[in-house]
Enzyme design. Structure first.
Site, short mmCIF file in Angstrom:
data_model
loop_
_atom_site.label_atom_id
_atom_site.label_comp_id
_atom_site.label_asym_id
_atom_site.label_seq_id
_atom_site.Cartn_x
_atom_site.Cartn_y
_atom_site.Cartn_z
N PRO A 1 61.06 63.73 31.55
CA PRO A 1 60.52 65.04 31.91
C PRO A 1 60.14 65.88 30.70
CG PRO A 1 62.85 64.86 32.53
CD PRO A 1 62.43 63.52 32.04
N GLU B 1 71.45 61.18 31.36
CA GLU B 1 70.99 62.37 30.63
C GLU B 1 69.80 62.03 29.73
OE1 GLU B 1 72.02 65.64 31.09
OE2 GLU B 1 72.77 64.48 32.77
N ARG C 1 44.05 51.46 38.67
CA ARG C 1 42.85 51.89 39.42
C ARG C 1 41.62 52.01 38.51
NH1 ARG C 1 43.46 53.96 44.30
NH2 ARG C 1 41.73 55.41 44.03
N ASP D 1 37.04 59.76 42.82
CA ASP D 1 38.38 60.24 43.19
C ASP D 1 38.58 61.68 42.73
OD1 ASP D 1 39.03 57.81 44.21
OD2 ASP D 1 40.46 57.27 42.64
N1 ADE Z 1 62.38 60.91 34.41
C1 ADE Z 1 62.99 61.83 35.17
N2 ADE Z 1 62.13 62.76 35.60
C2 ADE Z 1 60.92 62.42 35.09
C3 ADE Z 1 59.61 62.98 35.17
N3 ADE Z 1 59.37 64.10 35.85
N4 ADE Z 1 58.62 62.36 34.52
C4 ADE Z 1 58.87 61.25 33.80
N5 ADE Z 1 60.06 60.67 33.68
C5 ADE Z 1 61.08 61.25 34.31
#
Ligand code: ADE
Length: 248
Positions: free
Chosen positions: A93, A120, A158, A173
């Site tokens: 994330p 984590e 794709r 798309d």
């Molecule tokens: N791992 C956990 N959440 C994630 C996300 N939003 N994007 C990529 N990898 C992740």
């Protein structure tokens, strides 16, 4: 056999979650047609201790577990060499946001390694000395990088010429044009009293193309006006949008 157009090496603690998705529809056909190859690697297979431990407590305390560096380095270097022969992308994330533009950028590489984080996250030395790119699929936290890795494999596949049955390819798309896609209809022409827009039944291809373009512009203006700033717009597009602004 010749090498596929695209090869992914996915490093994960949960290889079993990928099978059903890759074994269906467009991904399956791309693999069968030799356009796509996905190799799954279980990081646990590269542990050297009796209990095959892949995570440990964080230095400095606090909650959660951290993925250990040794099995990750050994797995990636065994499969990809040292230094790795292709980009190594950590799914996290904290990465840069995955968009159509990023998918196009990644589609230029014949081979990509995707590393799925869990818990984590991974020991920072993996990030600093092994990973070459970090990607997030959105501002929310999932339980691991497996779903994000599948999203990347799907979106990039794709873009492989011939991977979609549709001869027009993915270029219409949503997002590929910089706009959201126009609405689609199929038979029946009337369902529960709701009719298909008459123009789509007219057979007038030029008018249909213009109608679709205007629907794309309208949708994008209503739902994602931020996209209009970067979209490639003709003089006619701009006029249509200016009229929308006036009618507000
Ligand atoms: N791992 C956990 N959440 C994630 C996300 N939003 N994007 C990529 N990898 C992740």
């Amino acid at each position: 056999m010749s090498s596929p157009a695209k090869r992914f090496d996915i490093f994960t603690l949960f290889p079993e979650v990928f099978g059903p998705y890759l074994d269906a529809s467009i991904m399956k056909r791309a693999c069968q047609n030799g356009l796509l190859e996905v190799q799954l690697h279980n990081i646990r297979d590269w542990t050297s201790d009796k209990h095959h431990v892949t995570d440990d407590l964080p230095y400095g305390g606090g909650g959660g577990m951290v993925m250990k560096p040794e099995p990750i380095f050994t797995a990636l270097e065994s499969v990809l060499g040292a230094p790795p022969v292709c980009p190594v992308i950590l799914m996290t994330p904290q990465g840069r946001l995955f968009t159509h533009q990023v998918a196009e950028e990644l589609s230029l590489f014949p081979r990509l390694a995707l590393l799925c984080g869990r818990y984590e996250g991974v020991d920072e030395r993996v990030r600093q000395h092994l990973v070459t790119d970090e990607i997030s699929i959105g501002d929310y936290v999932l339980s691991g990088g497996e779903l994000p890795a599948l999203a990347v494999v799907d979106a990039v596949t794709r873009l492989i010429p011939g991977a979609l049955g549709n001869p027009d390819g993915p270029w219409d798309d949503s997002h590929a044009t910089g706009l959201l896609e126009y609405p689609h209809y199929t038979r029946p022409p009337e369902f529960r009293g709701w009719a298909v827009p008459e123009i789509l039944l007219s057979g007038d291809h030029a008018r249909i193309a213009r109608w679709r373009r205007e629907q794309s512009l309208l949708r994008t203006w209503l739902r994602r006006p931020d996209l209009l700033e970067k979209a490639d717009l003709s003089a006619a597009d701009r006029k249509f949008l200016a009229n929308l602004e006036l009618s507000e």
